[in-house]
Structures are given as C-alpha cells and as structure tokens.
Motif scaffolding. Structure first.
Motif, mmCIF file in Angstrom:
data_model
loop_
_atom_site.group_PDB
_atom_site.id
_atom_site.type_symbol
_atom_site.label_atom_id
_atom_site.label_comp_id
_atom_site.label_asym_id
_atom_site.label_seq_id
_atom_site.Cartn_x
_atom_site.Cartn_y
_atom_site.Cartn_z
ATOM 1 N N ALA A 185 -35.508 17.063 -6.195
ATOM 2 C CA ALA A 185 -34.532 16.835 -5.110
ATOM 3 C C ALA A 185 -33.727 15.577 -5.400
ATOM 4 O O ALA A 185 -34.218 14.635 -6.027
ATOM 5 C CB ALA A 185 -35.244 16.719 -3.777
ATOM 6 N N ARG A 186 -32.484 15.567 -4.955
ATOM 7 C CA ARG A 186 -31.625 14.385 -5.171
ATOM 8 C C ARG A 186 -30.476 14.378 -4.185
ATOM 9 O O ARG A 186 -30.137 15.410 -3.602
ATOM 10 C CB ARG A 186 -31.092 14.345 -6.605
ATOM 11 N N SER A 187 -29.900 13.206 -4.040
ATOM 12 C CA SER A 187 -28.701 13.067 -3.207
ATOM 13 C C SER A 187 -27.498 13.606 -3.969
ATOM 14 O O SER A 187 -27.539 13.762 -5.185
ATOM 15 C CB SER A 187 -28.450 11.586 -2.892
ATOM 16 N N ASN A 188 -26.419 13.887 -3.242
ATOM 17 C CA ASN A 188 -25.106 14.065 -3.882
ATOM 18 C C ASN A 188 -24.645 12.719 -4.452
ATOM 19 O O ASN A 188 -25.170 11.659 -4.090
ATOM 20 C CB ASN A 188 -24.075 14.525 -2.845
ATOM 21 N N TRP A 189 -23.640 12.760 -5.265
ATOM 22 C CA TRP A 189 -22.923 11.543 -5.644
ATOM 23 C C TRP A 189 -22.337 10.921 -4.373
ATOM 24 O O TRP A 189 -21.859 11.649 -3.478
ATOM 25 C CB TRP A 189 -21.774 11.875 -6.603
ATOM 26 N N HIS A 190 -22.393 9.611 -4.242
ATOM 27 C CA HIS A 190 -21.830 8.945 -3.062
ATOM 28 C C HIS A 190 -21.685 7.455 -3.344
ATOM 29 O O HIS A 190 -22.180 6.953 -4.363
ATOM 30 C CB HIS A 190 -22.721 9.168 -1.832
ATOM 31 N N SER A 191 -21.030 6.755 -2.442
ATOM 32 C CA SER A 191 -20.903 5.299 -2.583
ATOM 33 C C SER A 191 -21.055 4.637 -1.216
ATOM 34 O O SER A 191 -20.941 5.296 -0.172
ATOM 35 C CB SER A 191 -19.552 4.938 -3.208
ATOM 36 N N HIS A 192 -21.344 3.349 -1.228
ATOM 37 C CA HIS A 192 -21.523 2.553 -0.005
ATOM 38 C C HIS A 192 -20.531 1.391 -0.028
ATOM 39 O O HIS A 192 -20.660 0.506 -0.892
ATOM 40 C CB HIS A 192 -22.948 1.997 0.063
ATOM 41 N N PRO A 193 -19.594 1.356 0.907
ATOM 42 C CA PRO A 193 -18.625 0.249 0.923
ATOM 43 C C PRO A 193 -19.297 -1.122 1.030
ATOM 44 O O PRO A 193 -18.757 -2.114 0.555
ATOM 45 C CB PRO A 193 -17.767 0.554 2.152
ATOM 46 N N GLY A 194 -20.494 -1.179 1.632
ATOM 47 C CA GLY A 194 -21.201 -2.455 1.759
ATOM 48 C C GLY A 194 -22.341 -2.619 0.774
ATOM 49 O O GLY A 194 -23.131 -3.554 0.876
ATOM 50 N N GLY A 195 -22.458 -1.702 -0.211
ATOM 51 C CA GLY A 195 -23.554 -1.755 -1.175
ATOM 52 C C GLY A 195 -24.850 -1.169 -0.620
ATOM 53 O O GLY A 195 -24.900 -0.734 0.548
#
Lengths: 164, 164
Positions: free
Chosen positions: B79-89
């Motif tokens: 299992a894994r997350s999708n690709w994504h990003s966090h504006p605050g890290g």
C-alpha cells in the motif's frame, strides 16, 4: 536570576547544537537524505532547565526549515522539566513509561504510553517521569517563528509530590 | 481529473472529521484534557489518495489550534500514498515495519523503524509500505496556514517496483 537565565541559555544551545553533528553525519548518503533516527538515547542534559536525569535526542532542528523542532526526551524516575511555556504550543507523544504533565492552574495528568498531549500556545506547564517509572516522549515544537521555549522556575518537590 | 479531485477531497475531509469524534470523546474528563491516543489503528481510508489498504488515526487536528495536523498511518504491504506535496512540509517518524519514501527526482529510500524523514515544503513525494512488510509512521504536518496536502496521481506499479 540572570545567572540562571545564562545557564538556561547554555543548555538550550547545547540541546540544539550537539545532536546536529549526529544529524549531519546521517545525511551523507543518497539513501539517508533529510533523515535522522529517533532510536538513540541522545545526550544527557541534566541540570539547567531540568531536575534529575534527562536524555535528549533532537530529531528535528531549526536547520530543517520546517519552522518546527522536535526531540525524543527520556526522563529517569522523578526527573522533570522546569515550568516553561511555548509561544507556538507543543505536542507530546508518550512512547514509553509513565509520567506527569501539568498546565498551571489545572490538575496534574498521569500520562502513559500512547497518550498525545496538545499544549496550547503560551500555556505554562511542566512534564516529567513518575515517582517509580521513567517516561519517554517525542516532543514536537511547531511555529518556531513565534519563539522558543520560555523557561521559568523548577517544579518544587512539594508540587511534584502533590500527585499523591 | 475533476472527478478524481472530488474523490480526493472527500477522503481528505473523512481523514479530518471522522476521528474528531474519537478525540472529542477523550477530552471529557479533567485528567484527559487536550489528550488523544496514538494507540488505536484508526479508520480505513483505502482508495482515493491511496493504493492498497491504509489505516489512519488522526492525533492532532486543526481544531487543536497548533497550526499543525498529525496522524498515525499504517500501510499494509504494497500500500502507498499517491504522489503529493505539503506547502508547509512534513515530518514522518517510522514506528513499525519497513517501507519506501521517494521525493520526485531522487532515489527511493528504504525506511525502517526509528527513521525520521524531513520533507521540504512543496516537495512532491510519496510514502508507503514495502512489498513484504507493513509500515506505520507518525506523520506531522506543520505550518497548516500555508495549506493542506496537494494530491496528485497514483504511484504506478512500475514506479513502485523500481526499488527492485
């Protein structure tokens, strides 16, 4: 008071800098970029802002550019922080043992493995081990742009023993 | 694309709201003020922004007024997350098992119990379990005022298998 503040400053700086070398040593290889480890016990930081024996392993440093610091802190039985507050608040995740946490004016809490304590901005508080057991928590300090911990007086034996 | 974004939004909302009732239930007594527990497995949030079976227990919510969210996330094998990003890290503290983490353009990292990964602001990344083992981490999202996670496409089997 000035002397105590100087001692406090030295310990805060020691807190932040000593484990930095450890962190740097772990970011050498491609596989370990941006990585530290929460497993080591870290450095003994007894004295200064603490009563008793306390170990700290800083896992997140200001240099990580996340506006957050973090560390694993282990308090031996009866060890505790001084009273202090965090302008940006604090999150404590208890990972081992049994301890106490108290926000000024509220009853002492018994904290155990798994407990997550959310400490509001500027709330004067202290945390430490119980009388009989050590206590280890992961301490996360968000919103560092609001300032670092503001340290105050030690938790007296009378205050500490009031849990009984 | 629009449909995928809607599905993503629903899962993000489910993430944030479902465990809130659990948190509220734990703040009733004096002894448990501001307290949640990291021990429960939480809610299954498979689908949406994830491939495979994933469990989430939110321990820090926006309502905690710390400009930070946090959760324990368990990924079953593969299992894994999708690709994504966090504006605050983001900060990931691996508490159990073995998994993978990758920042776009960098090699996949094998992550194990004790590893602490510091993910820079806006870095597109994914994280999940290894092929053979589950992986559990505590995920801390600081600087929420910069925005929540920005979700992107799933990690393809080809990408996921490229560790071999």
């Amino acid at each position: 008071m000035k002397f105590n503040q100087t001692i406090s400053s030295i310990f805060v700086i020691a807190f932040l800098l000593l484990p930095a070398f450890q962190a740097m040593a772990q970011t050498d290889s491609d596989e370990h970029y941006n990585m530290t480890s929460i497993l080591p016990e870290g450095n003994e930081v007894s004295g200064g802002n603490f009563t008793g024996t306390v170990w700290v392993n800083m896992i997140i440093l200001p240099e990580d550019n996340l506006n957050t610091n973090g560390g694993k802190v282990k308090f031996e039985p009866k060890a505790r922080s001084n009273w202090h507050s965090h302008p940006g608040g604090q999150i404590l995740i208890v990972t081992e043992g049994t301890g106490y946490h108290q926000i000024e004016g509220k009853p002492m809490q018994i904290i155990r493995e798994g407990d997550v304590i959310k400490v509001p901005e500027d709330a004067k508080h202290w945390h430490g081990a119980s009388h009989e057991h050590s206590m280890t928590h992961t301490a996360i300090g968000p919103n560092l742009d609001k300032g670092g911990a503001e340290w105050s007086e030690p938790v007296s034996d009378e205050e500490y023993n009031s849990i009984n």
